[in-house]
Design a protein around this motif. Structure first.
Motif, PDB file in Angstrom:
ATOM      1  N   MET A 226       0.844  -1.196   0.000  1.00 10.30           N
ATOM      2  CA  MET A 226       0.000   0.000   0.000  1.00 10.30           C
ATOM      3  C   MET A 226       0.877   1.244   0.000  1.00 10.30           C
ATOM      4  N   PHE A 227       0.295   2.330  -0.523  1.00 11.74           N
ATOM      5  CA  PHE A 227       1.028   3.586  -0.633  1.00 11.74           C
ATOM      6  C   PHE A 227       0.097   4.728  -0.237  1.00 11.74           C
ATOM      7  N   LEU A 228       0.650   5.665   0.529  1.00  8.02           N
ATOM      8  CA  LEU A 228      -0.149   6.729   1.115  1.00  8.02           C
ATOM      9  C   LEU A 228       0.199   8.067   0.474  1.00  8.02           C
ATOM     10  N   GLY A 229      -0.818   8.777  -0.006  1.00 11.34           N
ATOM     11  CA  GLY A 229      -0.643  10.128  -0.494  1.00 11.34           C
ATOM     12  C   GLY A 229      -1.219  11.116   0.499  1.00 11.34           C
ATOM     13  N   ILE A 230      -0.448  12.164   0.800  1.00 11.61           N
ATOM     14  CA  ILE A 230      -0.887  13.221   1.718  1.00 11.61           C
ATOM     15  C   ILE A 230      -0.918  14.523   0.935  1.00 11.61           C
ATOM     16  N   ASP A 231      -2.093  15.114   0.829  1.00 12.38           N
ATOM     17  CA  ASP A 231      -2.260  16.372   0.095  1.00 12.38           C
ATOM     18  C   ASP A 231      -2.620  17.484   1.074  1.00 12.38           C
ATOM     19  N   LEU A 232      -1.706  18.426   1.249  1.00 12.27           N
ATOM     20  CA  LEU A 232      -1.925  19.568   2.130  1.00 12.27           C
ATOM     21  C   LEU A 232      -2.565  20.697   1.326  1.00 12.27           C
ATOM     22  N   GLY A 233      -3.885  20.796   1.372  1.00  8.71           N
ATOM     23  CA  GLY A 233      -4.603  21.839   0.659  1.00  8.71           C
ATOM     24  C   GLY A 233      -4.789  23.073   1.514  1.00  8.71           C
ATOM     25  N   THR A 234      -5.448  24.061   0.952  1.00  6.22           N
ATOM     26  CA  THR A 234      -5.719  25.290   1.680  1.00  6.22           C
ATOM     27  C   THR A 234      -6.861  25.098   2.674  1.00  6.22           C
ATOM     28  N   SER A 235      -7.881  24.354   2.263  1.00  6.87           N
ATOM     29  CA  SER A 235      -9.060  24.174   3.111  1.00  6.87           C
ATOM     30  C   SER A 235      -9.028  22.882   3.911  1.00  6.87           C
ATOM     31  N   GLY A 236      -8.025  22.032   3.688  1.00  7.18           N
ATOM     32  CA  GLY A 236      -7.954  20.795   4.440  1.00  7.18           C
ATOM     33  C   GLY A 236      -6.829  19.900   3.972  1.00  7.18           C
ATOM     34  N   VAL A 237      -6.554  18.866   4.761  1.00  5.40           N
ATOM     35  CA  VAL A 237      -5.603  17.820   4.385  1.00  5.40           C
ATOM     36  C   VAL A 237      -6.396  16.597   3.967  1.00  5.40           C
ATOM     37  N   LYS A 238      -6.066  16.063   2.800  1.00  5.65           N
ATOM     38  CA  LYS A 238      -6.701  14.836   2.328  1.00  5.65           C
ATOM     39  C   LYS A 238      -5.636  13.766   2.162  1.00  5.65           C
TER      40      LYS A 238
ATOM     41  N   LEU B 213      -7.950   2.487  -1.868  1.00  7.88           N
ATOM     42  CA  LEU B 213      -8.408   1.639  -0.775  1.00  7.88           C
ATOM     43  C   LEU B 213      -9.119   2.430   0.312  1.00  7.88           C
ATOM     44  N   GLY B 214      -8.881   3.723   0.351  1.00  3.43           N
ATOM     45  CA  GLY B 214      -9.523   4.533   1.376  1.00  3.43           C
ATOM     46  C   GLY B 214      -9.059   5.975   1.282  1.00  3.43           C
ATOM     47  N   THR B 215      -9.861   6.864   1.826  1.00  8.08           N
ATOM     48  CA  THR B 215      -9.512   8.277   1.891  1.00  8.08           C
ATOM     49  C   THR B 215      -9.836   8.808   3.284  1.00  8.08           C
ATOM     50  N   GLY B 216      -9.132   9.846   3.667  1.00 15.09           N
ATOM     51  CA  GLY B 216      -9.393  10.524   4.926  1.00 15.09           C
ATOM     52  C   GLY B 216      -9.244  12.018   4.739  1.00 15.09           C
TER      53      GLY B 216
ATOM     54  N   ALA C 215      -5.042  13.860  11.912  1.00 10.30           N
ATOM     55  CA  ALA C 215      -6.478  13.579  11.937  1.00 10.30           C
ATOM     56  C   ALA C 215      -6.940  12.922  10.650  1.00 10.30           C
ATOM     57  N   ALA C 216      -6.400  13.371   9.507  1.00 10.43           N
ATOM     58  CA  ALA C 216      -6.804  12.784   8.223  1.00 10.43           C
ATOM     59  C   ALA C 216      -6.354  11.339   8.114  1.00 10.43           C
ATOM     60  N   ILE C 217      -5.146  11.040   8.590  1.00  7.10           N
ATOM     61  CA  ILE C 217      -4.668   9.649   8.566  1.00  7.10           C
ATOM     62  C   ILE C 217      -5.520   8.785   9.490  1.00  7.10           C
ATOM     63  N   ALA C 218      -5.869   9.319  10.655  1.00  7.64           N
ATOM     64  CA  ALA C 218      -6.746   8.568  11.566  1.00  7.64           C
ATOM     65  C   ALA C 218      -8.110   8.327  10.940  1.00  7.64           C
ATOM     66  N   ASP C 219      -8.555   9.272  10.092  1.00  8.31           N
ATOM     67  CA  ASP C 219      -9.859   9.164   9.448  1.00  8.31           C
ATOM     68  C   ASP C 219      -9.916   8.019   8.439  1.00  8.31           C
ATOM     69  N   LEU C 220      -8.755   7.480   8.045  1.00 10.03           N
ATOM     70  CA  LEU C 220      -8.750   6.307   7.163  1.00 10.03           C
ATOM     71  C   LEU C 220      -9.384   5.100   7.835  1.00 10.03           C
ATOM     72  N   LYS C 221      -9.223   5.020   9.153  1.00  6.89           N
ATOM     73  CA  LYS C 221      -9.855   3.957   9.965  1.00  6.89           C
ATOM     74  C   LYS C 221      -9.517   2.564   9.451  1.00  6.89           C
ATOM     75  N   GLN C 222      -8.222   2.354   9.136  1.00  7.08           N
ATOM     76  CA  GLN C 222      -7.798   1.016   8.755  1.00  7.08           C
ATOM     77  C   GLN C 222      -6.320   0.837   9.082  1.00  7.08           C
TER      78      GLN C 222
END
Length: 472
Positions: free
Chosen positions: A1-13, A24-27, A54-61
């Motif tokens: 698995m591979f994780l992408g972290i996008d630091l946006g202006t209105s949020g982190v996805k 496989l999932g998004t947070g 918080a976004a990584i925790a939101d993946l819930k897996q």
């Protein structure tokens, strides 16, 4: 698995993918922007870290099988650090206009156009530091390192100060043709190379996850972190855009038309951005407006409705532009105006004007501004034969159909269009971890196609000309 972290202006996805590039999932975790004075735009880097966790925790897996991380993020922001890498002030963001005078002064120096191939926009990083020298000299004197937003996250994750070529291209200190910092331009702004991060290609390894962070985030220690990309280059990687052909249209906070190239094509007179891509030996051109989907969000806030509610009130046919015009310049404008002082407004209102007509005008105003960006790309020797639509605004059939009429090319909505930059970041993480090249960047499945109607295209060209006349 591979994780992408996008630091946006209105949020982190964050986006989690497997070896087959399947999501496989998004947070997600939200962020807010502070504006302590009109035209200013700031965020506390500590909030980025909290939102990332918080976004990584939101993946819930479980994430114990993650083999690599990729980063993407909002460009141009200035994160100023002292000798201990402590943050000295809130980060000054890409849509902050305080350094307009400093940008004008730098832009008048011919070496900036000659080396960067770009106008020095007020939102770029270099004029922000010149502004600090003038207005916050004590803080500037303590500054020992300047990082871009996503690279501050990398520092937190890995302990390494590294940026990638695409993000560095937007600082006005970078030579995209040579893919290196320009000592000449750094010196012209009172800086030097020691204050800059090291450089890596977006698909290369640029640090490894520290054990402390791995424990906090539930990830394996020591996994590679890719160089990553600025948000638009990462979105293009997500869409499989690595060279000439289809382009990208992004309807996020800002609006972008992106076209990849196999050589550096600077045209600063058009206000088109000419940057490195996130892949070796690739570049891109980009037309940028500062308030795209955020214009609809602003209007929704004014009316007390949600964007979805406003869109539901509209006839879903693109039709011709209406008699009410909206200038989408809530934060000034880049391409083609290069004017941070330009402001938004409605014209053509009457006593019969209702909310749906004004909502439609907002969509049309953003659409016409993006068509003006497409014209600028063509004038700069680039362009695209079709546009893949990404970002939150890409969910609207009406908006994408309007864009097809205004740009004159098919607009395609990929399946999973909203994954955008986070998906591209995950792909770069996969490439860095496995050594794969651009051959793995397949284009996504197309969920819907919006074709230009020859009967409507001239009407949208007339709408753009009317907007220009009103603006004059």
């Amino acid at each position: 698995m591979f994780l992408g972290i996008d630091l946006g202006t209105s949020g982190v996805k964050v986006v989690l993918i497997n070896d087959a590039h399947e999501v496989l999932g998004t947070g997600h975790a939200g962020l807010t922007v502070q504006s302590p004075q009109p035209g200013w735009s700031e965020q506390d880097p500590a909030d980025w870290i909290a939102a990332t966790c918080a976004a990584i925790a939101d993946l819930k897996q479980p994430l114990d099988k993650v083999a690599g991380i990729g980063l993407s993020g909002q460009m141009h922001g200035a994160v100023c650090l002292d000798s201990a890498d402590a943050v000295l002030r809130a980060a000054i963001l890409w849509n902050d206009g305080r350094a307009a005078d400093e940008a004008t002064a730098l832009d008048s120096d011919p070496q900036f156009h000659a080396i960067t191939g770009n106008i020095v926009f007020a939102g770029f990083t270099a004029p922000k530091l010149v502004w600090m020298q003038r207005h916050e000299p004590d803080l500037f004197a303590r500054t020992r390192r300047v990082l871009l937003p996503k690279d501050y996250l990398r520092l937190w994750l890995t302990g390494e100060a590294i940026s990638d070529m695409s993000d560095a291209s937007g600082t006005a200190w970078f030579d995209p043709a040579r893919r290196d910092w320009s000592d000449q331009l750094l010196a012209a702004t009172g800086m030097d190379r020691s204050m800059m991060p090291a450089l890596a290609e977006g698909s290369e390894v640029a640090g490894h996850l520290r054990a402390e962070r791995a424990s906090e985030l539930g990830l394996p220690a020591g996994i590679p972190v890719a160089g990553g990309a600025g948000d638009n280059a990462a979105t293009a990687i997500g869409a499989g855009i690595a060279g000439p052909g289809p382009g990208l249209i992004s309807l996020g906070t800002s609006g972008v038309i992106f076209a990849a190239t196999d050589r550096f094509l600077p045209a600063p007179e058009t206000a088109v951005h000419a940057f490195c891509h996130a892949l070796p030996d690739r570049w891109h051109q980009m037309g940028v407006m500062l308030a795209a989907a955020s214009s609809l969000d602003w209007w929704a806030g004014i009316t007390g409705a949600t964007p979805a509610d406003l869109l539901a009130e509209l006839d879903q046919q693109p039709g011709r532009p209406g008699t009410i015009s909206f200038w989408p310049y809530l934060s000034g404008e880049r391409t083609p105006l290069n004017n941070p002082a330009q402001r938004a407004g409605f014209t053509g209102l009457s006593s019969r004007t209702d909310r749906p007509r004004m909502t439609r005008a907002v969509l049309e105003g953003v659409t016409l501004a993006l068509s003006e960006n497409m014209e600028a790309l063509r004038a700069a020797g680039g362009g695209a034969d079709s546009l893949l639509a990404m970002g939150g605004g890409a969910r609207s059939d009406l908006w994408l159909s309007m864009l097809a009429q205004a740009t004159g090319v098919p607009v395609l909505r990929p399946a999973g269009a909203e994954t955008g930059a986070g998906f591209g970041a995950a792909r770069l993480g996969l490439m860095a971890a496995t050594g794969a090249g651009s051959e793995v960047l397949t284009t996504p499945e197309i969920a819907a196609t919006f074709d230009p109607d020859p009967a409507l295209v001239p009407a949208w060209a007339e709408g753009l000309e009317r907007l220009r006349q009103q603006r004059a």
